[in-house]
Design a protein around this motif. Structure first.
Motif, PDB file in Angstrom:
ATOM      1  N   ASP A 134     -31.876 -15.331 -48.609  1.00  0.00           N
ATOM      2  CA  ASP A 134     -31.124 -15.495 -49.852  1.00  0.00           C
ATOM      3  C   ASP A 134     -30.031 -16.556 -49.725  1.00  0.00           C
ATOM      4  O   ASP A 134     -29.243 -16.552 -48.766  1.00  0.00           O
ATOM      5  CB  ASP A 134     -30.483 -14.175 -50.272  1.00  0.00           C
ATOM      6  CG  ASP A 134     -31.496 -13.164 -50.754  1.00  0.00           C
ATOM      7  OD1 ASP A 134     -31.290 -11.970 -50.490  1.00  0.00           O
ATOM      8  OD2 ASP A 134     -32.482 -13.577 -51.379  1.00  0.00           O
ATOM      9  N   PHE A 135     -29.963 -17.413 -50.743  1.00  0.00           N
ATOM     10  CA  PHE A 135     -28.926 -18.451 -50.800  1.00  0.00           C
ATOM     11  C   PHE A 135     -28.345 -18.395 -52.200  1.00  0.00           C
ATOM     12  O   PHE A 135     -29.060 -18.620 -53.185  1.00  0.00           O
ATOM     13  CB  PHE A 135     -29.566 -19.810 -50.499  1.00  0.00           C
ATOM     14  CG  PHE A 135     -28.606 -20.935 -50.240  1.00  0.00           C
ATOM     15  CD1 PHE A 135     -28.967 -22.248 -50.539  1.00  0.00           C
ATOM     16  CD2 PHE A 135     -27.352 -20.718 -49.682  1.00  0.00           C
ATOM     17  CE1 PHE A 135     -28.110 -23.308 -50.281  1.00  0.00           C
ATOM     18  CE2 PHE A 135     -26.494 -21.767 -49.427  1.00  0.00           C
ATOM     19  CZ  PHE A 135     -26.865 -23.070 -49.730  1.00  0.00           C
ATOM     20  N   LEU A 136     -27.071 -18.049 -52.300  1.00  0.00           N
ATOM     21  CA  LEU A 136     -26.414 -17.860 -53.588  1.00  0.00           C
ATOM     22  C   LEU A 136     -25.523 -19.049 -53.924  1.00  0.00           C
ATOM     23  O   LEU A 136     -24.798 -19.549 -53.060  1.00  0.00           O
ATOM     24  CB  LEU A 136     -25.566 -16.587 -53.557  1.00  0.00           C
ATOM     25  CG  LEU A 136     -26.268 -15.288 -53.171  1.00  0.00           C
ATOM     26  CD1 LEU A 136     -25.289 -14.124 -53.215  1.00  0.00           C
ATOM     27  CD2 LEU A 136     -27.447 -15.021 -54.090  1.00  0.00           C
ATOM     28  N   LEU A 137     -25.578 -19.452 -55.178  1.00  0.00           N
ATOM     29  CA  LEU A 137     -24.712 -20.508 -55.699  1.00  0.00           C
ATOM     30  C   LEU A 137     -23.791 -19.883 -56.742  1.00  0.00           C
ATOM     31  O   LEU A 137     -24.267 -19.260 -57.685  1.00  0.00           O
ATOM     32  CB  LEU A 137     -25.541 -21.615 -56.344  1.00  0.00           C
ATOM     33  CG  LEU A 137     -24.765 -22.749 -57.005  1.00  0.00           C
ATOM     34  CD1 LEU A 137     -24.073 -23.614 -55.954  1.00  0.00           C
ATOM     35  CD2 LEU A 137     -25.695 -23.615 -57.872  1.00  0.00           C
ATOM     36  N   THR A 138     -22.484 -20.062 -56.563  1.00  0.00           N
ATOM     37  CA  THR A 138     -21.510 -19.489 -57.484  1.00  0.00           C
ATOM     38  C   THR A 138     -20.675 -20.565 -58.149  1.00  0.00           C
ATOM     39  O   THR A 138     -20.169 -21.472 -57.470  1.00  0.00           O
ATOM     40  CB  THR A 138     -20.577 -18.498 -56.756  1.00  0.00           C
ATOM     41  OG1 THR A 138     -21.353 -17.408 -56.260  1.00  0.00           O
ATOM     42  CG2 THR A 138     -19.524 -17.943 -57.709  1.00  0.00           C
ATOM     43  N   LEU A 139     -20.577 -20.456 -59.460  1.00  0.00           N
ATOM     44  CA  LEU A 139     -19.640 -21.259 -60.240  1.00  0.00           C
ATOM     45  C   LEU A 139     -18.455 -20.337 -60.506  1.00  0.00           C
ATOM     46  O   LEU A 139     -18.576 -19.364 -61.251  1.00  0.00           O
ATOM     47  CB  LEU A 139     -20.264 -21.715 -61.548  1.00  0.00           C
ATOM     48  CG  LEU A 139     -21.384 -22.754 -61.509  1.00  0.00           C
ATOM     49  CD1 LEU A 139     -22.647 -22.239 -60.809  1.00  0.00           C
ATOM     50  CD2 LEU A 139     -21.713 -23.232 -62.905  1.00  0.00           C
ATOM     51  N   GLU A 140     -17.328 -20.590 -59.868  1.00  0.00           N
ATOM     52  CA  GLU A 140     -16.199 -19.658 -59.950  1.00  0.00           C
ATOM     53  C   GLU A 140     -15.661 -19.542 -61.372  1.00  0.00           C
ATOM     54  O   GLU A 140     -15.285 -18.471 -61.821  1.00  0.00           O
ATOM     55  CB  GLU A 140     -15.090 -20.121 -59.004  1.00  0.00           C
ATOM     56  CG  GLU A 140     -15.505 -20.218 -57.547  1.00  0.00           C
ATOM     57  CD  GLU A 140     -15.764 -18.868 -56.892  1.00  0.00           C
ATOM     58  OE1 GLU A 140     -15.399 -17.827 -57.493  1.00  0.00           O
ATOM     59  OE2 GLU A 140     -16.347 -18.842 -55.798  1.00  0.00           O
ATOM     60  N   SER A 141     -15.631 -20.668 -62.075  1.00  0.00           N
ATOM     61  CA  SER A 141     -15.130 -20.706 -63.453  1.00  0.00           C
ATOM     62  C   SER A 141     -15.912 -21.803 -64.167  1.00  0.00           C
ATOM     63  O   SER A 141     -15.567 -22.981 -64.077  1.00  0.00           O
ATOM     64  CB  SER A 141     -13.630 -21.001 -63.455  1.00  0.00           C
ATOM     65  OG  SER A 141     -13.138 -21.092 -64.776  1.00  0.00           O
ATOM     66  N   ALA A 142     -16.976 -21.392 -64.837  1.00  0.00           N
ATOM     67  CA  ALA A 142     -17.922 -22.365 -65.377  1.00  0.00           C
ATOM     68  C   ALA A 142     -17.276 -23.300 -66.403  1.00  0.00           C
ATOM     69  O   ALA A 142     -16.430 -22.885 -67.210  1.00  0.00           O
ATOM     70  CB  ALA A 142     -19.100 -21.639 -66.013  1.00  0.00           C
ATOM     71  N   THR A 143     -17.688 -24.560 -66.351  1.00  0.00           N
ATOM     72  CA  THR A 143     -17.246 -25.564 -67.325  1.00  0.00           C
ATOM     73  C   THR A 143     -18.464 -26.168 -68.007  1.00  0.00           C
ATOM     74  O   THR A 143     -19.585 -26.099 -67.481  1.00  0.00           O
ATOM     75  CB  THR A 143     -16.445 -26.686 -66.646  1.00  0.00           C
ATOM     76  OG1 THR A 143     -17.332 -27.426 -65.793  1.00  0.00           O
ATOM     77  CG2 THR A 143     -15.292 -26.133 -65.822  1.00  0.00           C
ATOM     78  N   SER A 144     -18.241 -26.787 -69.148  1.00  0.00           N
ATOM     79  CA  SER A 144     -19.363 -27.364 -69.903  1.00  0.00           C
ATOM     80  C   SER A 144     -20.076 -28.451 -69.101  1.00  0.00           C
ATOM     81  O   SER A 144     -21.281 -28.672 -69.279  1.00  0.00           O
ATOM     82  CB  SER A 144     -18.883 -27.922 -71.240  1.00  0.00           C
ATOM     83  OG  SER A 144     -17.886 -28.900 -71.031  1.00  0.00           O
ATOM     84  N   SER A 145     -19.353 -29.121 -68.200  1.00  0.00           N
ATOM     85  CA  SER A 145     -19.974 -30.175 -67.387  1.00  0.00           C
ATOM     86  C   SER A 145     -20.950 -29.601 -66.360  1.00  0.00           C
ATOM     87  O   SER A 145     -21.701 -30.364 -65.722  1.00  0.00           O
ATOM     88  CB  SER A 145     -18.901 -30.994 -66.665  1.00  0.00           C
ATOM     89  OG  SER A 145     -18.206 -30.187 -65.728  1.00  0.00           O
TER      90      SER A 145
END
Lengths: 111, 117
Positions: free
Chosen positions: B73-84
Motif C-alpha cells: 500500500d502507498f497512500l497519497l494525502t492532500l492535507e488541505s485540498a486546493t483547486s490547483s
C-alpha cells in the motif's frame, strides 16, 4: 535537466494511412518505453527498447531506438481506429533508472 | 497486468478538506510512484517510495504527503485540498525489464479523478 520532446503533439489521419511519431532528447537513456493511454485509463506499456539501434515490432507498430540512445520513433502501418489514443514515451536515466516522461502525442484515426 | 488498484476511482471534495488516495499492489514490488496528469503538462512525479517507510519527493511534491507502512500500500494525502490539485492521479510500480536487461519499466494503475471545488 533531462527532457523528452514528443512530436507531433496531435495527429489526425485517415484509417489505412501510415504514420510516425517521434521522441527526442539531448540526453542518453539506458532504456526507453512507449505507452498507449486511452481515455479514463492508465498508460499501458507497449514496449521497452534497450540497445542503440534496436528495432521491435508489435503487429503493425514498429519501434526504433536511436543508435546513440537519445531518441526513438514509433511507426504505425495501416492505422486503424483502435490505434487512437495518447502515446507516451519515457526514458530511464542511465545512473539511477529514474524515469521521465514526454508529454505525449495524441493520435486520432478517422474511420 | 501488474495487479495495481487505486481507490477511490473518482472523488469530488471541497477546498480545504483533507483527501487520501490509496494505491494497492499484489506483486510485492519495491518501487511505487504517484503521478498527476494534467493537460499540457503530461505526467508529473509527486512522490515515490523505494521500500516500506522509505519515500522521497518528486518534481511537484508541494501540498502532498505520502506514507508506506506496508509493501502493498502507498497512500497519497492532500492535507488541505486546493483547486490547483484537481487532476487525475496515477499510481505506478517499477519492475525489472523482462528479457534480462538491467533496466526498469513502469506499470500504472487505472487512475483516480479528483475534483476540488
Amino acid at each position: 535537466t533531462q527532457l523528452l520532446e514528443q512530436s507531433p503533439q496531435f495527429l489526425s489521419i485517415q484509417e489505412g494511412e501510415n504514420l510516425t511519431v517521434y521522441c527526442n532528447s539531448s540526453s542518453v537513456f539506458s532504456s526507453l518505453q512507449w505507452y498507449r493511454q486511452e481515455p479514463g485509463e492508465g498508460p499501458v506499456l507497449l514496449v521497452t527498447v534497450v540497445t542503440g539501434g534496436e528495432v521491435k515490432k508489435l503487429k503493425r507498430l514498429t519501434f526504433q531506438f536511436g543508435d546513440a540512445r537519445k531518441d526513438s520513433s514509433l511507426h504505425i502501418t495501416a492505422a486503424q481506429p483502435g490505434d487512437t489514443g495518447l502515446y507516451l514515451c519515457a526514458g530511464a536515466h542511465p545512473r539511477d533508472d529514474k524515469i521521465i516522461f514526454g508529454k505525449g502525442t495524441r493520435l486520432h484515426i478517422l474511420p | 497486468d501488474a495487479g495495481i488498484t487505486q481507490s477511490p476511482r473518482h472523488k469530488v471534495t471541497e477546498t480545504g478538506t483533507p483527501v487520501t488516495l490509496r494505491c494497492h499492489q499484489t506483486e510485492n514490488h519495491r518501487y511505487m510512484y504517484w503521478y498527476r496528469q494534467d493537460p499540457g503538462h503530461g505526467l508529473r512525479l509527486i512522490h515515490y517510495s523505494y521500500g516500506v517507510k522509505d519515500t522521497d519527493k518528486g518534481e511537484v511534491s508541494d501540498g502532498y504527503s505520502v506514507s508506506r507502512s506496508k509493501t502493498e500500500d502507498f497512500l497519497l494525502t492532500l492535507e488541505s485540498a486546493t483547486s490547483s490539485q484537481t487532476s487525475v492521479y496515477f499510481c505506478a510500480i517499477s519492475a525489472p525489464t523482462s528479457g534480462g536487461a538491467s533496466t526498469y519499466e513502469q506499470y500504472f494503475g487505472p487512475g483516480t479523478r479528483l475534483t476540488v471545488t
